[in-house]
Write a protein that holds these residues in place. Structure first.
Motif, PDB file in Angstrom:
ATOM      1  N   UNK A   1      18.103  27.652  13.919  1.00  0.00           N
ATOM      2  CA  UNK A   1      17.828  26.400  13.155  1.00  0.00           C
ATOM      3  C   UNK A   1      16.369  25.670  13.491  1.00  0.00           C
ATOM      4  N   UNK A   2      16.167  24.783  12.932  1.00  0.00           N
ATOM      5  CA  UNK A   2      14.879  23.973  13.023  1.00  0.00           C
ATOM      6  C   UNK A   2      15.195  23.244  14.269  1.00  0.00           C
ATOM      7  N   UNK A   3      16.320  22.604  14.533  1.00  0.00           N
ATOM      8  CA  UNK A   3      16.601  21.810  15.728  1.00  0.00           C
ATOM      9  C   UNK A   3      16.628  22.709  16.970  1.00  0.00           C
ATOM     10  N   UNK A   4      17.332  23.877  16.914  1.00  0.00           N
ATOM     11  CA  UNK A   4      17.232  24.745  17.899  1.00  0.00           C
ATOM     12  C   UNK A   4      15.669  25.011  18.340  1.00  0.00           C
ATOM     13  N   UNK A   5      14.910  25.428  17.479  1.00  0.00           N
ATOM     14  CA  UNK A   5      13.468  25.680  17.657  1.00  0.00           C
ATOM     15  C   UNK A   5      12.839  24.485  18.647  1.00  0.00           C
ATOM     16  N   UNK A   6      12.990  23.427  17.940  1.00  0.00           N
ATOM     17  CA  UNK A   6      12.308  22.007  18.513  1.00  0.00           C
ATOM     18  C   UNK A   6      12.871  21.919  19.963  1.00  0.00           C
ATOM     19  N   UNK A   7      14.113  21.941  20.020  1.00  0.00           N
ATOM     20  CA  UNK A   7      14.629  22.063  21.285  1.00  0.00           C
ATOM     21  C   UNK A   7      14.045  23.074  22.426  1.00  0.00           C
ATOM     22  N   UNK A   8      13.892  24.275  22.077  1.00  0.00           N
ATOM     23  CA  UNK A   8      13.316  25.274  22.772  1.00  0.00           C
ATOM     24  C   UNK A   8      11.942  25.148  23.122  1.00  0.00           C
ATOM     25  N   UNK A   9      11.053  24.473  22.176  1.00  0.00           N
ATOM     26  CA  UNK A   9       9.646  24.329  22.386  1.00  0.00           C
ATOM     27  C   UNK A   9       9.308  23.044  22.970  1.00  0.00           C
ATOM     28  N   UNK A  10      10.320  22.071  23.353  1.00  0.00           N
ATOM     29  CA  UNK A  10      10.291  20.525  23.374  1.00  0.00           C
ATOM     30  C   UNK A  10       9.120  20.430  24.618  1.00  0.00           C
ATOM     31  N   UNK A  11       9.239  21.004  25.739  1.00  0.00           N
ATOM     32  CA  UNK A  11       8.339  20.931  26.745  1.00  0.00           C
ATOM     33  C   UNK A  11       6.935  21.327  26.813  1.00  0.00           C
ATOM     34  N   UNK A  12       6.791  22.188  25.656  1.00  0.00           N
ATOM     35  CA  UNK A  12       5.340  22.287  25.593  1.00  0.00           C
ATOM     36  C   UNK A  12       4.506  21.472  24.379  1.00  0.00           C
ATOM     37  N   UNK A  13       5.207  20.566  23.960  1.00  0.00           N
ATOM     38  CA  UNK A  13       4.524  19.744  22.924  1.00  0.00           C
ATOM     39  C   UNK A  13       3.890  18.611  23.654  1.00  0.00           C
ATOM     40  N   UNK A  14       2.578  18.406  23.273  1.00  0.00           N
ATOM     41  CA  UNK A  14       1.932  17.431  23.828  1.00  0.00           C
ATOM     42  C   UNK A  14       2.579  15.882  23.417  1.00  0.00           C
ATOM     43  N   UNK A  15       2.615  15.049  24.325  1.00  0.00           N
ATOM     44  CA  UNK A  15       3.183  13.669  24.036  1.00  0.00           C
ATOM     45  C   UNK A  15       2.400  12.953  23.184  1.00  0.00           C
ATOM     46  N   UNK A  16       3.268  12.313  22.151  1.00  0.00           N
ATOM     47  CA  UNK A  16       2.436  11.514  21.063  1.00  0.00           C
ATOM     48  C   UNK A  16       1.998  12.507  19.952  1.00  0.00           C
ATOM     49  N   UNK A  17       1.845  13.899  20.205  1.00  0.00           N
ATOM     50  CA  UNK A  17       1.337  14.798  19.034  1.00  0.00           C
ATOM     51  C   UNK A  17       2.433  15.695  18.478  1.00  0.00           C
ATOM     52  N   UNK A  18       3.677  15.286  18.556  1.00  0.00           N
ATOM     53  CA  UNK A  18       4.932  16.041  18.119  1.00  0.00           C
ATOM     54  C   UNK A  18       4.667  16.657  17.009  1.00  0.00           C
ATOM     55  N   UNK A  19       4.528  15.737  15.876  1.00  0.00           N
ATOM     56  CA  UNK A  19       4.408  15.741  14.540  1.00  0.00           C
ATOM     57  C   UNK A  19       3.459  17.193  14.129  1.00  0.00           C
ATOM     58  N   UNK A  20       2.138  16.874  14.697  1.00  0.00           N
ATOM     59  CA  UNK A  20       1.233  17.698  14.255  1.00  0.00           C
ATOM     60  C   UNK A  20       1.441  19.244  15.110  1.00  0.00           C
ATOM     61  N   UNK A  21       2.112  19.093  16.194  1.00  0.00           N
ATOM     62  CA  UNK A  21       2.427  20.483  16.861  1.00  0.00           C
ATOM     63  C   UNK A  21       3.271  21.180  15.958  1.00  0.00           C
ATOM     64  N   UNK A  22       4.400  20.421  15.923  1.00  0.00           N
ATOM     65  CA  UNK A  22       5.526  21.072  14.908  1.00  0.00           C
ATOM     66  C   UNK A  22       4.934  21.439  13.615  1.00  0.00           C
ATOM     67  N   UNK A  23       4.128  20.807  13.050  1.00  0.00           N
ATOM     68  CA  UNK A  23       3.577  21.365  11.683  1.00  0.00           C
ATOM     69  C   UNK A  23       2.739  22.571  11.824  1.00  0.00           C
ATOM     70  N   UNK A  24       2.028  22.505  12.777  1.00  0.00           N
ATOM     71  CA  UNK A  24       1.141  23.910  13.144  1.00  0.00           C
ATOM     72  C   UNK A  24       2.071  25.013  13.468  1.00  0.00           C
TER      73      UNK A  24
END
Length: 304
Positions: A177-200
């Protein structure tokens, strides 16, 4: 109407119509029908002898088909342009329009798994028939393939680390699921740029699932055979990978390398570029239509 499907406002509508240089009795193709915004405007400019063929592989788009005897909707990917026109008895057309953006309807449908806003199964298929979805990409692709997809299609800075993290995470169970994926990648997402990173990340998966760049190249190559001399090719793209392919093809008739030349040094290329620079949306449209921000419109004319 309970089952009405809301699509986006068509981007650069006037610019697209002007770019096509529409002849009232011409035959035109809209290869990305979607909600039919561009097609409806095009039909208004055609006379009784004019004809419009539209393509869309999304089953939802079929529900927007226009009730007009001059209009035909082909439920196929635009990479099958030439064969479908031939089946309709059409050899050459007066203009082709392609709006390569994913419709906001697809992003707004939670069950399709295109959007980072909803928790849903990781699907992302445009046609719903293909057996390759985002789940399969994430759970079965080799680490180096994921690295390539994230780096190339998503232009993600830490693509290598991201690929390794996903391959490690799926050892404990598949990522569904979308939430599972977001949880898996969480620690690699730059702070404050979550939306852009997920969109990419989602863009990279969507391009791979739907083989979008391969389909675009197939389509562009076929336009040479189906456009009449002096007919227009009008393409609107929304990210640099697509725009580069469109620009190169219009300028050189190929996707990389130099323009071919004949024995006398004359360039051999199918198109004359009408728009030296990509056309972008005006200030008024940017204010009211968020989707127009990243749109780049390019126009070429088939050589006589």
């Amino acid at each position: 109407m309970a089952n009405e499907i809301v699509y986006h406002v068509p981007v650069m509508l006037q610019e697209c119509m002007d770019a096509l240089a529409i002849k009232p009795d011409g035959v035109y193709v809209d290869v990305t029908f979607g909600g039919g915004g561009h097609s409806r405007e095009l039909l208004k400019r055609l006379g009784p002898k004019g004809r419009l063929i539209a393509f869309d592989q999304d089953p939802d788009a079929v529900r927007n088909a226009i009730d007009d005897e001059r209009f035909t909707l082909v439920h196929q990917n635009f990479k099958f342009l030439k064969n479908n026109l031939r089946l309709l008895g059409i050899k050459e057309v007066d203009g082709i329009l392609a709006d390569l953006g994913v419709s906001s309807h697809q992003f707004d449908s939670p069950g399709r798994g295109f959007s980072i806003r909803f928790d849903a199964d990781l699907d992302m298929r445009m046609d719903q028939i293909s057996d390759l979805d985002a789940k399969r990409v994430l759970n079965t692709y080799a680490e180096e393939d994921l690295h390539r997809i994230f780096g190339m299609y998503g232009e993600i800075q830490n693509a290598k680390t991201l690929a390794k993290t996903i391959v490690t995470a799926r050892l404990n169970g598949s990522i569904e699921t979308v939430e599972q994926l977001k949880e898996v990648v969480k620690r690699h997402v730059p702070r404050g740029k979550e939306h852009k990173y997920h969109a990419q990340l989602f863009q990279a998966l969507r391009i791979e699932v739907n083989q979008e760049l391969e389909a675009l190249q197939d389509f562009l190559e076929q336009t040479v055979a189906v456009l009449k001399p002096e007919a227009r090719l009008v393409v609107m793209s929304y990210h640099s990978l697509e725009d580069r392919l469109v620009k190169n093809f219009m300028q050189k008739g190929k996707f990389k390398g130099e323009v071919e030349k004949d024995f006398f040094g004359n360039e051999i290329k199918p198109f004359k570029v009408i728009s030296r620079k990509a056309i972008t949306a005006g200030k008024e449209e940017l204010e009211v239509n968020n989707r127009s921000r990243s749109a780049k419109l390019r126009i070429a004319e088939k050589m006589a």
